[in-house]
Design a protein around this motif. Structure first.
Motif, PDB file in Angstrom:
ATOM      1  N   TYR A 217       0.814  -1.221   0.000  1.00 52.56           N
ATOM      2  CA  TYR A 217       0.000   0.000   0.000  1.00 52.56           C
ATOM      3  C   TYR A 217       0.852   1.278   0.000  1.00 52.56           C
ATOM      4  O   TYR A 217       0.343   2.364  -0.219  1.00 52.56           O
TER       5      TYR A 217
ATOM      6  N   PRO B 222      -8.590  -8.951  -4.106  1.00 54.00           N
ATOM      7  CA  PRO B 222      -8.410  -7.505  -3.951  1.00 54.00           C
ATOM      8  C   PRO B 222      -6.963  -7.094  -3.682  1.00 54.00           C
ATOM      9  O   PRO B 222      -6.525  -6.044  -4.142  1.00 54.00           O
TER      10      PRO B 222
ATOM     11  N   ASP C 224      -5.076  -4.540  -5.976  1.00 50.62           N
ATOM     12  CA  ASP C 224      -4.498  -3.330  -5.387  1.00 50.62           C
ATOM     13  C   ASP C 224      -3.024  -3.228  -5.749  1.00 50.62           C
ATOM     14  O   ASP C 224      -2.517  -2.139  -6.029  1.00 50.62           O
ATOM     15  N   TYR C 225      -2.346  -4.364  -5.735  1.00 48.63           N
ATOM     16  CA  TYR C 225      -0.913  -4.364  -6.081  1.00 48.63           C
ATOM     17  C   TYR C 225      -0.737  -3.876  -7.519  1.00 48.63           C
ATOM     18  O   TYR C 225       0.103  -3.010  -7.800  1.00 48.63           O
TER      19      TYR C 225
ATOM     20  N   ASP D 297      -2.644  -2.056  -9.266  1.00 48.81           N
ATOM     21  CA  ASP D 297      -2.997  -0.636  -9.419  1.00 48.81           C
ATOM     22  C   ASP D 297      -1.904   0.305  -8.905  1.00 48.81           C
ATOM     23  O   ASP D 297      -1.828   1.451  -9.320  1.00 48.81           O
ATOM     24  N   ARG D 298      -1.106  -0.185  -7.970  1.00 48.17           N
ATOM     25  CA  ARG D 298      -0.167   0.710  -7.303  1.00 48.17           C
ATOM     26  C   ARG D 298       1.275   0.537  -7.770  1.00 48.17           C
ATOM     27  O   ARG D 298       2.168   1.232  -7.286  1.00 48.17           O
TER      28      ARG D 298
ATOM     29  N   TYR E 249      -6.472   2.356   3.406  1.00 43.99           N
ATOM     30  CA  TYR E 249      -5.659   2.553   2.201  1.00 43.99           C
ATOM     31  C   TYR E 249      -6.267   1.900   0.968  1.00 43.99           C
ATOM     32  O   TYR E 249      -5.721   2.019  -0.124  1.00 43.99           O
ATOM     33  N   SER E 250      -7.352   1.131   1.142  1.00 46.10           N
ATOM     34  CA  SER E 250      -7.873   0.380  -0.002  1.00 46.10           C
ATOM     35  C   SER E 250      -9.400   0.356  -0.001  1.00 46.10           C
ATOM     36  O   SER E 250     -10.015  -0.131   0.963  1.00 46.10           O
ATOM     37  N   GLN E 251      -9.972   0.842  -1.079  1.00 47.73           N
ATOM     38  CA  GLN E 251     -11.429   0.803  -1.195  1.00 47.73           C
ATOM     39  C   GLN E 251     -11.913  -0.647  -1.266  1.00 47.73           C
ATOM     40  O   GLN E 251     -12.938  -0.999  -0.701  1.00 47.73           O
ATOM     41  N   ARG E 252     -11.125  -1.490  -1.943  1.00 48.43           N
ATOM     42  CA  ARG E 252     -11.541  -2.891  -2.100  1.00 48.43           C
ATOM     43  C   ARG E 252     -11.588  -3.598  -0.730  1.00 48.43           C
ATOM     44  O   ARG E 252     -12.540  -4.315  -0.436  1.00 48.43           O
TER      45      ARG E 252
END
Lengths: 539, 299
Positions: B40, B87, B91-92, B94-95, B128-131
């Protein structure tokens, strides 16, 4: 309903303000109603059982002291009316749900308890008929014992004894053809049965006057703080407290709240954090390195202590807020230096009950060594059986009986040996505490195991010393957390001997604010929530 | 009224300390070198991304990096369920720059062995994560809202304990490093049949994650990590699972269940130890699941 649930939070938020805004009978009605809601939340069908138990002991208590009461026609009308009401109630409950005895038909589910109910009244009626004025009190006390133990025996031990009998016949090549009944164990039955029994025995012994106010008596039996997992409150201590209204008192709120928070810390923070590791090991101990087995046994000793004493603390705390005083149920039992001391500090309400209503009537230590040992053993065996319908509990009781006997036999020579070695007194105490704790843990293995196979696997695994190294510790983070929490618990309990934290919290508001806030933060940061009921609910 | 001040003072102090503690622990979470903190923070750039449950820890990163010469990241965690793994992987992706390959041990598709409650242990990462936040809100609403009331409650988990443990040190060598006990070796015949319990939803979640990675340009490799050799006959319906995954993702799952044959290379029936992990990673390179830096340069 369990204390560590959101439902209970809602319950207490509604109950407390109404409780303190009422007085006299209205408050008693509320307490009784709330207690039945509290109990019925688990399974409302068994309210009929607790109600019946209450009704019987109320009448028998009155008859034991005054045999003439049953000569009054009005009394029999009341008994008959109650019987009819209960029959209709059971039928109604049956029509709404039939899962208590799933393999029985609707009709069977109705006539089974109803038959039991009327048979109960018949026994009372016939006993009354054949009794003289002199013998009536004693006989009615015996009837009360038989009925109370009969309910307990049926719901808790019926399958245990039939299975054991079947197994015994199997050893002789025979097989019994009866079916096992799918009996649900009513939560807390052992606690409220012992509580009611203490009442009729004390009335018979003329230690208390019979309670003729039914509302007070029913509230005494079902009082929600201690109803399902103790402490077992004696009538002689508790009933007189119903004689007056208890006004709201800040001092009681202060000390009660501290006790409740401490109970929640023990239950939600310590006991429930240790439980997953213990459950994993005791589910199938084979294959785990011996170090994990040792840790699991050590953790279980603290899990059961914190689970049960935590419940007692919460019960004592809430009772205190409501204006009632319960006796202490635990006094740092793992600091006992021998087993007599252990039993005067562990589950005190049960051990003193067994002492006063079983051990001493059996003769106690009055008739020589052999009888003393026999009485010790019998009391501990029954104490073990009280905990549950499993031979592992009986064996746990047997081990404690054995420890008490061994202590009587070997206590003096061991004491002389220690004196001879000229150890400093703190070291002697340390050795005594450690050895008592060690043997207590050994007995806990049987108490926790579902059967003897698991218990022997645990003991064999530990004795093998296979994999006894830190490398083999599994779930290291859970284990580290467990030791940390036990450390916090022991630090607070040991320092309490000198510091008297509860008194300090009472006397100094600034300390109270810090202490209670700290407990709340510990609950938030370490607490396990939603992991379920207290261990002693099943007993 | 005066006598009740202590109640308000207690609540106020508890709230203040809770918020102060929450801030401190949030800082630790942010600075930690634990895999999800790095995720994150966007600091876990890697060429190879591994995912799995505790068996996914067999992707022993120090050796994988030594063997391939590439940077690795591992999102595996004990009992990881697919509804959490998906998720985290997304997330990974995406970041970070999309990794070249995503390697996933599919034995996490098993409702019996996954930790259904693991999701709420990621509460401290939910800001830190919407998911993750959505997952918590839907699956663990009580914990989610309790975390809003008490910030310390968000950190009440084993995952946070690890976050704290790896505050100042790398978690890349996290591995079950022990040798299977003689007791376990002897007891293998008495073990119950291991069957993979899964439903369409779990397979669909995995397929969605695979598709998301592929859209980002990441090659996806689905594998089955090794089992203790004598335990393999106890595995029931692996072929059915592999068939279903093949249908759902269009990828053929590479089965390495018997890739490691040395008994001392295992910690228990389902986990290789460090020795086994190295042997297994060698096999992954040989099979072309993992490419080496030199091989990639030649291409």
């Amino acid at each position: 309903m369990i204390f560590n649930s959101l439902t209970f939070l809602a319950f207490i938020a509604i109950f407390l303000p109404i409780y303190f805004s009422l007085k006299g009978n209205a408050r008693l009605w509320l307490s009784l109603f709330a207690s039945y809601v509290f109990y019925g939340w688990w399974d409302w069908r068994f309210l009929t059982l607790i109600s019946l138990s209450t009704f019987i002991d109320y009448y028998l208590g009155a008859v034991i002291r005054n045999g003439n009461i049953l000569k009054e026609r009005k009394t029999w009308y009341e008994v008959f009316g109650y019987g009819m009401l209960m029959s209709v109630l059971v039928l109604g409950l049956n029509l709404l749900s039939k899962t208590a005895f799933p393999q029985l038909s609707y009709l069977e589910y109705w006539y089974f308890p109803t038959l039991g109910l009327w048979l109960t009244f018949l026994v009372i009626y016939l006993t009354n008929k054949i009794s003289t004025a002199e013998s009536r009190g004693y006989r009615m006390m015996v009837v009360s014992m038989v009925l109370n133990l009969g309910f307990l025996g049926f719901f808790k031990y019926f399958n245990f004894f039939t299975d054991s009998f079947d197994q015994m016949l199997g050893n002789f090549g025979m097989h019994a053809s009866w079916n096992t009944l799918n009996i649900i164990l009513p939560v807390g039955i052992s606690f409220y049965t012992f509580q009611s029994m203490s009442y009729t025995i004390d009335v018979y012994r003329k230690e208390i006057e019979p309670e003729l106010n039914y509302l007070k008596f029913a509230t005494f039996v079902a009082f929600w703080p201690q109803l399902v997992a103790g402490p077992i409150v004696r009538a002689v201590d508790f009933l007189p407290q119903f004689q007056k209204d208890h006004n709201f008192h800040w001092n009681r709120v202060i000390t009660g709240t501290g006790r409740v928070l401490w109970g929640f810390f023990k239950k939600c923070v310590v006991a429930d954090s240790l439980a997953p590791f213990v459950d994993q090991i005791f589910h199938e101990p084979n294959g785990f390195a011996s170090i994990n087995l040792v840790i699991a046994v050590f953790f279980y000793a603290f899990q059961i202590y914190c689970d049960f004493s935590g419940y007692s603390d919460i019960a004592i705390g809430f009772a205190r807020i409501l204006g009632f005083d319960f006796n202490e149920n635990f006094k740092t039992p793992y600091f006992s230096q021998n087993f007599s001391e252990f039993w005067s500090r562990w589950h005190i309400s049960l051990s003193s009950w067994l002492r006063d209503y079983l051990y001493i009537p059996l003769g106690g230590n009055r008739n020589g060594k052999f009888n003393t040992y026999k009485n010790n053993m019998l009391t501990m065996l029954l104490g073990g059986l009280w905990h549950g319908a499993n031979w592992t509990f009986v064996f746990w009781g047997f081990l404690h009986g054995l420890y008490l006997i061994a202590q009587r036999q070997l206590g003096k020579p061991f004491g002389s040996l220690m004196s001879g070695l000229r150890f400093p007194s703190w070291m002697k105490s340390g050795v005594n505490i450690a050895s008592t704790f060690f043997f207590t843990c050994l007995a806990w293995i049987f108490f926790r195991s579902a059967n003897f196979g698991i218990a022997t696997d645990v003991i064999k695994g530990i004795a093998s010393f296979q994999g006894f190294s830190m490398v083999n510790v599994m779930n290291k983070f859970t284990v580290m957390k467990g030791f940390l929490l036990i450390g916090i618990l022991l630090t607070i309990e040991v320092s309490n001997i000198r510091m008297h934290w509860n008194s300090l919290a009472f006397e100094r508001p600034s300390f109270r604010v810090v202490a209670y806030a700290t407990l709340l933060l510990l609950l938030a940061f370490f607490g396990s929530f939603g992991s379920g009921a207290f261990i002693y609910f099943q007993f | 009224m005066k006598k009740s001040y202590w109640i308000f003072a207690t609540i106020l102090l508890a709230l203040l300390l809770d918020r102060a503690g929450g801030l401190l622990l949030a800082k630790i979470t942010k600075d930690s070198q634990f895999r999800y903190s790095q995720l994150y923070n966007g600091k876990e750039e890697a060429d190879i991304l591994f995912v799995g449950n505790s068996r996914g820890l067999s992707f022993y990163q120090p050796y994988a990096e030594e063997k391939t010469g590439l940077k690795t990241a591992n999102l595996s965690y004990n009992g990881m369920p697919i509804n959490l793994a998906a998720p985290l992987v997304m997330d990974y992706l995406d970041r970070h720059q999309p990794p070249k390959v995503l390697v996933m041990d599919v034995s996490l598709i098993d409702s019996q062995r996954m930790d259904n409650k693991l999701g709420y242990q990621f509460n401290h990462y939910s800001p830190y994560s919407q998911r993750l936040s959505d997952l918590l809100k839907n699956k663990f609403p009580n914990d989610y809202y309790a975390g809003l009331i008490s910030h310390l409650y968000r950190y009440n988990s084993e995952v946070f304990q690890r976050t704290f443990y790896y505050w100042k040190k790398s978690d890349k060598d996290w591995l079950l490093d022990r040798v299977i006990s003689p007791n376990m070796m002897e007891d293998v015949d008495n073990q119950k049949l291991l069957r993979f319990n899964y439903d369409k939803n779990m397979v669909a979640q995995l397929a969605e994650m695979v598709k998301y990675a592929q859209q980002k340009g990441t090659r996806v490799e689905l594998v089955v990590n090794p089992y203790y050799p004598a335990f393999i006959p106890k595995i029931g319906n692996l072929d059915t699972l592999l068939g279903d995954l093949n249908t759902a993702t269009g990828l053929s799952v590479k089965n390495f269940e018997n890739a490691v044959t040395q008994t001392e290379a295992f910690g228990d029936y389902q986990h290789v130890n460090k020795v086994g992990a190295k042997l297994y990673l060698d096999k992954l390179v040989e099979a072309g699941v993992l490419e080496t830096k030199t091989g990639m340069n030649q291409q």
